[in-house]
Design a protein around this motif. Structure first.
Motif, mmCIF file in Angstrom:
data_model
loop_
_atom_site.group_PDB
_atom_site.id
_atom_site.type_symbol
_atom_site.label_atom_id
_atom_site.label_comp_id
_atom_site.label_asym_id
_atom_site.label_seq_id
_atom_site.Cartn_x
_atom_site.Cartn_y
_atom_site.Cartn_z
ATOM 1 N N ARG A 90 0.824 -1.214 0.000
ATOM 2 C CA ARG A 90 0.000 0.000 0.000
ATOM 3 C C ARG A 90 0.858 1.264 0.000
ATOM 4 O O ARG A 90 0.658 2.176 -0.809
ATOM 5 N N ALA A 91 1.839 1.335 0.887
ATOM 6 C CA ALA A 91 2.668 2.533 1.007
ATOM 7 C C ALA A 91 3.474 2.792 -0.273
ATOM 8 O O ALA A 91 3.604 3.935 -0.718
ATOM 9 N N THR A 92 3.998 1.728 -0.873
ATOM 10 C CA THR A 92 4.768 1.863 -2.111
ATOM 11 C C THR A 92 3.899 2.380 -3.244
ATOM 12 O O THR A 92 4.308 3.259 -4.008
ATOM 13 N N LEU A 93 2.682 1.842 -3.333
ATOM 14 C CA LEU A 93 1.776 2.268 -4.397
ATOM 15 C C LEU A 93 1.352 3.721 -4.228
ATOM 16 O O LEU A 93 1.298 4.481 -5.199
ATOM 17 N N PRO A 114 -5.822 -2.462 2.123
ATOM 18 C CA PRO A 114 -5.371 -3.016 3.407
ATOM 19 C C PRO A 114 -3.837 -3.010 3.519
ATOM 20 O O PRO A 114 -3.131 -3.103 2.521
ATOM 21 N N GLU A 115 -3.372 -2.903 4.754
ATOM 22 C CA GLU A 115 -1.929 -2.910 5.028
ATOM 23 C C GLU A 115 -1.373 -4.327 4.929
ATOM 24 O O GLU A 115 -2.081 -5.304 5.146
ATOM 25 N N GLY A 116 -0.097 -4.449 4.578
ATOM 26 C CA GLY A 116 0.623 -5.713 4.643
ATOM 27 C C GLY A 116 0.432 -6.659 3.465
ATOM 28 O O GLY A 116 0.907 -7.785 3.521
ATOM 29 N N ILE A 117 -0.260 -6.235 2.427
ATOM 30 C CA ILE A 117 -0.441 -7.100 1.255
ATOM 31 C C ILE A 117 0.395 -6.536 0.115
ATOM 32 O O ILE A 117 0.357 -5.336 -0.160
ATOM 33 N N ARG A 118 1.147 -7.424 -0.550
ATOM 34 C CA ARG A 118 1.939 -7.003 -1.717
ATOM 35 C C ARG A 118 1.166 -7.351 -2.979
ATOM 36 O O ARG A 118 0.715 -8.476 -3.145
ATOM 37 N N TYR A 119 1.027 -6.381 -3.827
ATOM 38 C CA TYR A 119 0.295 -6.550 -5.079
ATOM 39 C C TYR A 119 1.286 -6.734 -6.219
ATOM 40 O O TYR A 119 2.275 -6.003 -6.323
#
Length: 138
Positions: A90-93, A114-119
């Motif tokens: 989330r933060a990177t995006l 949501p936090e903690g999921i890599r897309y």
């Protein structure tokens, strides 16, 4: 003193001029296809003539399972998230979208992830935002 092409022989120059003659002469009865081998073959006796628009419902370019609004929305999202941000959380995006001057509605939508999921892909981000992706590919 006679000036000629120093790059090609006269035979090659003649062949090259014939290749572009359709472009130089403009469209005629057969369009820019001046060679008979380049003319499209007519339909057979028992075959229908080709039409510009096919019968039935037109898909309009959108994949199965997505509306045109979904396609445009996902494309718009993808314009502001570059491939360097993926895979990303989330933060990177959000940071990448801000670097690419994304509008406020895109930033707000990404903040809802949501936090903690890599897309891995834009399609995964789009689905996580509660939208539809195509049901089948190709």
């Amino acid at each position: 003193m006679e000036r000629g092409s120093s790059k090609h022989s006269p035979r090659v120059d003649d062949n090259m001029s014939q290749e572009v003659s359709g472009l130089v002469q403009g469209p005629g009865a057969g369009g820019s296809r001046v060679e008979e081998s380049r003319q499209p073959e007519p339909a057979g006796e028992d075959q229908p003539e080709p039409k510009t628009v096919t019968a039935g419902a037109s898909r309009g370019g959108n994949p199965q399972g997505m509306s045109m609004d979904d396609v445009e929305g996902r494309s718009r999202l993808g314009r502001f998230i570059t491939m360097t941000a993926l895979p990303g959380d989330r933060a990177t995006l959000i940071a990448n979208a801000q670097e690419n001057a994304a509008p406020a509605d895109i930033i707000a939508a990404l903040e809802g992830l949501p936090e903690g999921i890599r897309y891995q892909t834009i399609s995964e981000v789009w689905a996580a935002l509660g939208h539809k992706n195509e049901t089948t590919r190709w």
